[in-house]
Design a protein around this motif. Sequence first.
Motif: not given
Length: 438
Positions: A188-197, A258-268
């Motif tokens: 978010i705005n380059g303040e921090s970088y977090d691994h999420i998926h 196909t990534i919807c609303n940046n929901s990566f677990p649900d990406a087809k």
Amino acid sequence: MSIVRSLSSFTGIGVTSILPCGHDVFLDDGDIRNPDDVDEDNLLSFYVGTKRGKMKKITISTKRKAHDDDDDDDDVHIECIEQTLKDDGSKRKTPYPIFSLMTLPIHHHHHHVLSGSGDRYITIWEQDKQKHPNDGVSWRIKAKLGPHTGWVKDLASSLPNPDRNDQHNDENFIFSIGCNCIEVWKTINGESYDHIHKLMIESSVEMGSTLSSDILCLATSPSHNCNTLHMSEQEKQQDHHSYYLLAGGVDGRIHQWTICNNSFPDAKVVYAPGHDGRVNALLVCNDLRAAVSIGNDGLVKCWKLDCNESFSSVCSINVNDEFHSVQDTNTQEAKTQEVSTIKLTCSCILFEQQDRAIIGIGTACGKVLLAGIYRDEKSDDVMSIGLLDERTTVESSSSNSSGGCNIHSIASQNNHIIIGHSKGISIWEPDLIHTKHK
């Protein structure tokens, strides 16, 4: 047309990645100035990463004449991007090739530079705001992301939602390669970088993938809201944002998430066989709504980006079959042997609009080719692709080599092609106005 410029200061230095960028300087008799009336059309500004792990920002004037002395780089400004603070242990001790570069916009018109390399990390660079302006530009390492499971061969970023103007637009997602995995990072705005998926590619015997499924290249593209075709009216009223993530790799397959609303677990994800062997580069022509892949097999393939469950190419050419500008040889067999060795290594977009695009293609034998992609006037589903007349060669300076340099990376800026190769950097200005289809 031949190369118009080679940078002598990079002679013998393998350049493995190039990224065009904005510039805040221009050169006048060797001096660096910052006027408001900079003639941007006569400047090239770009980041480069080298085989020895160095990163630099280069600003060069395009007004230099072809007959000027190539050994004189007095119109070139080179800014070294390296850790200038005391070594805190984060600075790499062993040089690793920088395979990928990306900029990430942050607040107040600043940006971070991200480099992916053979040390299996993403290094995030930011300008040191603590230094006095008169001391010149200084950089420092903000963070290192990793380790990945392998070399970070490519980077890509999520696409912003054009319908949203609130604080959520400061949210970005970064995709990075590590072997057969795509790591997803949130900032978010380059303040921090977090691994999420983590997105993974499994081997598929049915698709002909019996060996490695390592990924080599990434790209992102708008989905053009095609998924709304199957949505209810209530769903269409909700905030809905989607885009495609594309990947190609060692086994020749092309994957599309196909990534919807940046929901990566649900990406087809869908995938298709693309090349016989390595897919070395992917690029997206947004105006054509098409992706282009190139590989070691000499194929240039165009893929239509739409919402269909299936994924297939719409047109292709094989450079080994269509390339005719070979040196005169004594026998047809020698000609065939020379043409069949062309491997495509990298690509960039020179020009695009809704009905056509021109792309540059680098090869492992020193040739840089141009190809045109065209949409049929009567049907959006029909496209064609072909080589253009204009091309150049980066010759090898080695007396033991009969071919050209290995082209590692190319990029376009102001109608020029910046070429990074095993011997340094070259600049080419193709004549796009008079370029003809083969």
